[in-house]
Design a protein around this motif. Structure first.
Motif, PDB file in Angstrom:
ATOM      1  N   ASN A   1       8.839   2.256  -8.108  1.00  0.00           N
ATOM      2  CA  ASN A   1       7.931   2.458  -9.241  1.00  0.00           C
ATOM      3  C   ASN A   1       7.520   1.078  -9.759  1.00  0.00           C
ATOM      4  O   ASN A   1       8.314   0.392 -10.379  1.00  0.00           O
ATOM      5  N   VAL A   2       6.291   0.691  -9.493  1.00  0.00           N
ATOM      6  CA  VAL A   2       5.912  -0.705  -9.735  1.00  0.00           C
ATOM      7  C   VAL A   2       4.747  -0.830 -10.717  1.00  0.00           C
ATOM      8  O   VAL A   2       4.098   0.162 -11.049  1.00  0.00           O
ATOM      9  N   ALA A   3       4.541  -2.067 -11.186  1.00  0.00           N
ATOM     10  CA  ALA A   3       3.438  -2.324 -12.118  1.00  0.00           C
ATOM     11  C   ALA A   3       2.630  -3.520 -11.636  1.00  0.00           C
ATOM     12  O   ALA A   3       3.164  -4.428 -10.989  1.00  0.00           O
ATOM     13  N   PHE A   4       1.345  -3.505 -11.982  1.00  0.00           N
ATOM     14  CA  PHE A   4       0.473  -4.648 -11.710  1.00  0.00           C
ATOM     15  C   PHE A   4      -0.018  -5.182 -13.043  1.00  0.00           C
ATOM     16  O   PHE A   4      -0.549  -4.432 -13.862  1.00  0.00           O
ATOM     17  N   LEU A   5       0.190  -6.477 -13.292  1.00  0.00           N
ATOM     18  CA  LEU A   5      -0.248  -7.089 -14.551  1.00  0.00           C
ATOM     19  C   LEU A   5      -1.317  -8.132 -14.242  1.00  0.00           C
ATOM     20  O   LEU A   5      -1.136  -8.984 -13.385  1.00  0.00           O
TER      21      LEU A   5
ATOM     22  N   PRO B   1     -10.490 -13.521  -6.845  1.00  0.00           N
ATOM     23  CA  PRO B   1      -9.105 -13.183  -7.202  1.00  0.00           C
ATOM     24  C   PRO B   1      -8.959 -11.758  -7.759  1.00  0.00           C
ATOM     25  O   PRO B   1      -7.881 -11.180  -7.690  1.00  0.00           O
ATOM     26  N   ASN B   2     -10.043 -11.200  -8.282  1.00  0.00           N
ATOM     27  CA  ASN B   2      -9.961  -9.821  -8.780  1.00  0.00           C
ATOM     28  C   ASN B   2      -9.652  -8.812  -7.672  1.00  0.00           C
ATOM     29  O   ASN B   2      -9.220  -7.694  -7.952  1.00  0.00           O
ATOM     30  N   LYS B   3      -9.835  -9.220  -6.419  1.00  0.00           N
ATOM     31  CA  LYS B   3      -9.527  -8.311  -5.303  1.00  0.00           C
ATOM     32  C   LYS B   3      -8.022  -8.112  -5.105  1.00  0.00           C
ATOM     33  O   LYS B   3      -7.608  -7.250  -4.343  1.00  0.00           O
ATOM     34  N   ARG B   4      -7.232  -8.976  -5.783  1.00  0.00           N
ATOM     35  CA  ARG B   4      -5.773  -8.803  -5.672  1.00  0.00           C
ATOM     36  C   ARG B   4      -5.373  -7.412  -6.133  1.00  0.00           C
ATOM     37  O   ARG B   4      -4.465  -6.805  -5.593  1.00  0.00           O
ATOM     38  N   LYS B   5      -6.053  -6.922  -7.156  1.00  0.00           N
ATOM     39  CA  LYS B   5      -5.763  -5.596  -7.711  1.00  0.00           C
ATOM     40  C   LYS B   5      -6.014  -4.517  -6.657  1.00  0.00           C
ATOM     41  O   LYS B   5      -5.133  -3.691  -6.381  1.00  0.00           O
ATOM     42  N   ALA B   6      -7.195  -4.531  -6.041  1.00  0.00           N
ATOM     43  CA  ALA B   6      -7.533  -3.500  -5.050  1.00  0.00           C
ATOM     44  C   ALA B   6      -6.564  -3.548  -3.877  1.00  0.00           C
ATOM     45  O   ALA B   6      -6.136  -2.508  -3.365  1.00  0.00           O
ATOM     46  N   GLY B   7      -6.200  -4.762  -3.437  1.00  0.00           N
ATOM     47  CA  GLY B   7      -5.263  -4.901  -2.329  1.00  0.00           C
ATOM     48  C   GLY B   7      -3.902  -4.327  -2.693  1.00  0.00           C
ATOM     49  O   GLY B   7      -3.257  -3.644  -1.886  1.00  0.00           O
ATOM     50  N   PHE B   8      -3.481  -4.583  -3.928  1.00  0.00           N
ATOM     51  CA  PHE B   8      -2.185  -4.075  -4.381  1.00  0.00           C
ATOM     52  C   PHE B   8      -2.190  -2.544  -4.423  1.00  0.00           C
ATOM     53  O   PHE B   8      -1.265  -1.897  -3.919  1.00  0.00           O
ATOM     54  N   GLU B   9      -3.262  -1.973  -4.980  1.00  0.00           N
ATOM     55  CA  GLU B   9      -3.367  -0.510  -5.035  1.00  0.00           C
ATOM     56  C   GLU B   9      -3.313   0.075  -3.633  1.00  0.00           C
ATOM     57  O   GLU B   9      -2.623   1.060  -3.376  1.00  0.00           O
ATOM     58  N   ASN B  10      -4.042  -0.554  -2.724  1.00  0.00           N
ATOM     59  CA  ASN B  10      -4.079  -0.107  -1.342  1.00  0.00           C
ATOM     60  C   ASN B  10      -2.675  -0.090  -0.730  1.00  0.00           C
ATOM     61  O   ASN B  10      -2.272   0.879  -0.088  1.00  0.00           O
ATOM     62  N   GLY B  11      -1.939  -1.182  -0.960  1.00  0.00           N
ATOM     63  CA  GLY B  11      -0.575  -1.285  -0.439  1.00  0.00           C
ATOM     64  C   GLY B  11       0.330  -0.219  -1.040  1.00  0.00           C
ATOM     65  O   GLY B  11       1.159   0.383  -0.341  1.00  0.00           O
ATOM     66  N   CYS B  12       0.200   0.025  -2.347  1.00  0.00           N
ATOM     67  CA  CYS B  12       1.023   1.038  -3.017  1.00  0.00           C
ATOM     68  C   CYS B  12       0.743   2.417  -2.420  1.00  0.00           C
ATOM     69  O   CYS B  12       1.671   3.180  -2.108  1.00  0.00           O
ATOM     70  N   LEU B  13      -0.546   2.723  -2.236  1.00  0.00           N
ATOM     71  CA  LEU B  13      -0.924   4.040  -1.709  1.00  0.00           C
ATOM     72  C   LEU B  13      -0.394   4.218  -0.296  1.00  0.00           C
ATOM     73  O   LEU B  13       0.196   5.252   0.031  1.00  0.00           O
ATOM     74  N   SER B  14      -0.534   3.196   0.536  1.00  0.00           N
ATOM     75  CA  SER B  14      -0.116   3.339   1.938  1.00  0.00           C
ATOM     76  C   SER B  14       1.399   3.454   2.047  1.00  0.00           C
ATOM     77  O   SER B  14       1.920   4.023   2.997  1.00  0.00           O
ATOM     78  N   ARG B  15       2.135   2.919   1.070  1.00  0.00           N
ATOM     79  CA  ARG B  15       3.597   3.004   1.125  1.00  0.00           C
ATOM     80  C   ARG B  15       4.153   4.066   0.185  1.00  0.00           C
ATOM     81  O   ARG B  15       5.372   4.161   0.007  1.00  0.00           O
ATOM     82  N   GLY B  16       3.283   4.834  -0.453  1.00  0.00           N
ATOM     83  CA  GLY B  16       3.756   5.894  -1.350  1.00  0.00           C
ATOM     84  C   GLY B  16       4.487   5.372  -2.575  1.00  0.00           C
ATOM     85  O   GLY B  16       5.405   6.015  -3.089  1.00  0.00           O
TER      86      GLY B  16
ATOM     87  N   ALA C   1       4.732   4.607  -6.489  1.00  0.00           N
ATOM     88  CA  ALA C   1       4.109   4.933  -7.780  1.00  0.00           C
ATOM     89  C   ALA C   1       3.778   3.628  -8.486  1.00  0.00           C
ATOM     90  O   ALA C   1       4.566   2.686  -8.444  1.00  0.00           O
ATOM     91  N   TYR C   2       2.594   3.539  -9.113  1.00  0.00           N
ATOM     92  CA  TYR C   2       2.244   2.281  -9.783  1.00  0.00           C
ATOM     93  C   TYR C   2       1.447   2.516 -11.053  1.00  0.00           C
ATOM     94  O   TYR C   2       0.767   3.524 -11.206  1.00  0.00           O
TER      95      TYR C   2
END
Lengths: 335, 335
Positions: B177-181, B191-206, B208-209
């Motif tokens: 269960n993770v957070a992005f700040l 650098p704003n793409k860091r967010k989309a990449g993080f979401e993508n990684g969370c979704l592919s690994r199941g 929760a964020y």
């Protein structure tokens, strides 16, 4: 937005203002000219959006409004901060800054000095420990932290006072037995006076002190050994340590952690420089703060001051102590 | 050592080498000339210690071998490191660097752009979030981290991949269960793409964020509140946090300490940038490292490359994950 017309020339300005070319030239180069003419030329410059060709100007007036800065690197926080403040001080005066940060590449540094001699830059501000650098006294040069010759002004913090303040502060905070740790260049330089100032402060306050000084190139592990050698029955024999820089204090704090010594309860630590995390967050440690922005202003002032028959050979600017978590201040002295 | 003789001119070199003035000019300006002539001119240049007057040269060839760098400041460690590596990349190619670090002073930045348009500098490398800056497509310009127009190359880290790697790493290390700040500019930037990449990684690994994103100017205390709101019975509901920069991770580590959360035991933290204490000591935290020296090289290459009909609009360079003490790596993965 595409450029449609060719760039306006000084002739265009003269035609627009209805004055002679020489009058425009005088205004552009800051030479005296009647107020009415000046106003007409300035309006024409604004109307045509005329911009001075600084290369042509450089050839004529022998001024480039450009200053070079020699500095070992911009990655160490103290250097990074100096670069920033010198850049601001120059821009404020409409000067441009050439940056030369080459980690002691003597060839590069010497090339910039040649540029100054040939009036390709108006002068140089240099923080360099390069022992092979040759600077003629006629070169417009202001040195930081290390004297480059009797006729070249050197601007620095009051390093002696900083060392003395550190000793007095440790005495004020109850220390009885302190250590001074130093690393750095063996070349004659101003920061080396921190040691003498610290000794002076210890003597005047009756503090017992020891020194551990390592030369450039010697391993930092010497400090690990020195501190470990001063542990008896789990207790460090020093209750205060003055480190010659915050970078060294940071290493020493790690060593103390490994040796199970609590900071500031068992031993208080003071550094030198005034470095903050990320440039503007907390201080790394309790420290003697260098007045970086004042150093920058003074360097630029001395360099650009033309009508000064003899410039001061050494300018020492006042330092201040600041609490940064590694000393035992009474509560109300903190932050 | 005082200068005794006047500076040698191109004419002196021609006389010494026994060649025509035009031949010397060709050699100096890198134009083709017979090998024998070239050798003679070069020996004469060396013997007389002749130095090219780059201002006169600038007028003739329209080249100044000078590049300007626009950057908000040199005090933040990521910027300080960029400045250093770009300076080295330029010096390696015998180019000089004008530094313009003005904390978003649009007038100053615009002036440097005018200089490039008038060939007073050969080009500009710029990291700027200034929304009012006007750059014509014909201006030699390479942008860092934020696209300045379709014909202006932009060089950046692979920010999307960096975000994704951070999420995958947290998953690999057992987080559920993770957070992005995030804090930073609302302007479109890489650098704003860091967010989309993080979401993508969370979704592919199941994984929760949750996300907490604050805009420029909003107080950092929003993060204190966000984290405090996620504490139940003394326990934080996140076991992993990805911070958009190491500077933010540093603040978050302090908040977690105040909330009595242990790092990495209770919660693992990953930052972005690869900042080290004092530029070369420990990493601030486990982090996604930006390839600063490669970014610098690429910017300089793209800017100076003249015979490239269409330059790449966006270049993303690979990032790497490094352990920095705020994640729970198996022992042998650490340093």
């Amino acid at each position: 937005m595409k450029k449609e017309n060719s760039t306006p020339t000084m002739k265009d300005v003269a035609r627009e203002a209805g004055v002679a070319l020489g009058t425009v030239s005088k205004v552009v180069n800051g030479l005296p000219v009647g107020d009415a003419y000046k106003t007409r030329v300035e309006s024409a410059i604004q109307k045509l959006n005329y911009q001075v060709n600084s290369y042509a100007q450089g050839l004529k007036t022998n001024k480039t409004r450009t200053v070079a800065l020699l500095i070992p690197n911009t990655q160490e926080p103290f250097y990074a901060s100096l670069v920033y403040h010198i850049n601001l001080a120059l821009l404020k005066r409409k000067y441009r800054m050439l940056l030369c940060s080459t980690d002691y590449d003597c060839g590069q540094e010497q090339e910039y000095i040649a540029m100054a001699q040939q009036n390709k830059v108006d002068g140089i501000i240099g923080l360099t420990y390069n022992p092979h650098l040759i600077i003629e006294e006629s070169t417009p040069f202001v040195a930081i932290d290390r004297s480059m010759g009797p006729k070249i002004p050197c601007v620095t913090s009051d390093n002696f006072a900083g060392g003395q303040i550190a000793a007095e502060k440790l005495a004020d905070l109850g220390c009885k037995n302190v250590a001074f740790l130093r690393t750095g260049s063996d070349l004659n330089n101003e920061p080396n006076k921190r040691k003498a100032g610290f000794e002076n402060g210890c003597l005047s306050r009756g503090l017992a002190y020891e020194m551990k000084i390592i030369s450039d190139g010697e391993p930092y592990e010497e400090f690990d050994k020195f501190l470990a050698d001063h542990i008896q029955e789990g207790k460090l024999s020093f209750d205060g340590i003055f480190c010659v820089t915050d970078a060294l204090a940071y290493r020493v704090l790690k060593i103390l952690r490994r040796l199970n010594q609590k900071v500031p309860e068992d031993v208080q630590v003071i550094g030198f420089d005034g470095i903050r995390y990320f440039g503007n967050q907390d201080y790394i440690c309790s420290t003697i703060v260098q007045p970086v922005s004042e150093i920058a202003e003074m360097c630029v002032e001395l360099l650009l001051q033309e009508n000064m028959p003899s410039k001061p050979p050494l300018v020492c600017l006042p330092v201040t102590y600041v609490y940064g978590g590694t000393t035992s201040e009474p509560f109300d002295a903190k932050e």
